[in-house]
Design a protein around this motif. Structure first.
Motif, PDB file in Angstrom:
ATOM      1  N   ASN A  74       0.824  -1.195   0.000  1.00  0.00           N
ATOM      2  CA  ASN A  74       0.000   0.000   0.000  1.00  0.00           C
ATOM      3  C   ASN A  74       0.868   1.257   0.000  1.00  0.00           C
ATOM      4  N   ALA A  91       2.187   1.769  -3.480  1.00  0.00           N
ATOM      5  CA  ALA A  91       1.133   2.307  -4.355  1.00  0.00           C
ATOM      6  C   ALA A  91       0.903   3.783  -4.068  1.00  0.00           C
ATOM      7  N   ASN A  92       0.904   4.155  -2.787  1.00  0.00           N
ATOM      8  CA  ASN A  92       0.727   5.567  -2.428  1.00  0.00           C
ATOM      9  C   ASN A  92       1.878   6.413  -2.958  1.00  0.00           C
ATOM     10  N   ARG A  94     -11.979  -0.577  -2.993  1.00  0.00           N
ATOM     11  CA  ARG A  94     -10.555  -0.859  -2.727  1.00  0.00           C
ATOM     12  C   ARG A  94      -9.652  -0.032  -3.647  1.00  0.00           C
ATOM     13  N   GLU A  95      -9.980   0.022  -4.934  1.00  0.00           N
ATOM     14  CA  GLU A  95      -9.165   0.808  -5.876  1.00  0.00           C
ATOM     15  C   GLU A  95      -9.153   2.288  -5.507  1.00  0.00           C
ATOM     16  N   GLN A 133      -7.029   2.885  -2.376  1.00  0.00           N
ATOM     17  CA  GLN A 133      -5.601   2.859  -2.695  1.00  0.00           C
ATOM     18  C   GLN A 133      -5.184   4.142  -3.400  1.00  0.00           C
ATOM     19  N   GLU A 134      -6.002   4.598  -4.320  1.00  0.00           N
ATOM     20  CA  GLU A 134      -5.697   5.823  -5.066  1.00  0.00           C
ATOM     21  C   GLU A 134      -5.623   7.036  -4.143  1.00  0.00           C
ATOM     22  N   GLY A 165      -5.198   6.906  -0.850  1.00  0.00           N
ATOM     23  CA  GLY A 165      -4.384   6.674   0.335  1.00  0.00           C
ATOM     24  C   GLY A 165      -5.213   6.689   1.611  1.00  0.00           C
ATOM     25  N   GLU A 177     -10.636   1.711   3.254  1.00  0.00           N
ATOM     26  CA  GLU A 177     -11.871   1.407   2.537  1.00  0.00           C
ATOM     27  C   GLU A 177     -13.072   1.959   3.303  1.00  0.00           C
TER      28      GLU A 177
END
Length: 189
Positions: free
Chosen positions: A2, A5-6, A156-157, A160-161, A163, A166
């Motif tokens: 995570n 991704a952030n 979830r997407e 993640q986008e 940061g 959920e």
């Protein structure tokens, strides 16, 4: 993962911010923004219009308007595509409103077609109003609504986008939908 991704998302947003600044200084650099966002804007528009030609026209209008107004764009840490999709939503709402005003029902077609035309006009007006109401939401809520219902992304997407957890995204979505329901209810009264 995570955190990775952030970090990638932050790097991507920073690159985009620099590209926007470059395009504001030199409009020729807008081509890079056009190339990186065309497919998303076109897909958004194509899902909402009746044919390919109209989708191409609206998409072209969106990018012309974006280029024309790029000098007034202010970076707020939200992807540039969100601004473009807002322009697209407004362009579609304007088209639908113009189309609704220009709908003519010939007198000899009778009551059934008149009722169908009125229902279609009402639906067009309702969608246009909904686009405008979404535009008025706080930026976080608006972003979640666009990602979830326009771009069809999962919770979830989106989390993640952005940061965020959920649960936080679900709460933003819930608040946005409650606000929209209340505003629609008020307008129906």
């Amino acid at each position: 993962m995570n955190a990775v991704a952030n970090l990638a998302n932050l790097t991507s947003l920073n690159d985009e911010r620099l590209l926007i600044q470059a395009a504001q200084s030199d409009p020729i650099r807008f081509a890079e923004l056009y190339e990186s966002n065309f497919n998303r804007v076109y897909a958004f528009v194509a899902r909402r219009v009746k044919d390919r030609e109209e989708a191409q026209d609206v998409t072209a209008d969106v990018f012309h308007q974006a280029l024309r107004n790029l000098g007034g764009f202010q970076w707020r840490g939200v992807p540039f595509a969100a601004w473009l999709l807002r322009i697209a939503a407004n362009a579609l709402a304007d088209r639908w409103q113009r189309a609704a005003r220009s709908v003519e029902v010939p007198a000899e077609d009778g009551q059934i077609e008149n009722e169908a035309g009125m229902a279609e006009t009402a639906e067009v007006e309702r969608r246009a109003m909904l686009f405008q109401l979404v535009d008025r939401l706080p930026s976080d809520q608006r972003l979640v609504v666009v990602r979830r219902f326009v771009e069809q992304k999962s919770i979830r997407e989106i989390a993640q986008e952005l940061g965020r957890s959920e649960g936080a995204v679900k709460q933003l979505q819930f608040r946005a939908l409650e606000t929209l329901r209340e505003q629609v209810r008020k307008s129906d009264e």
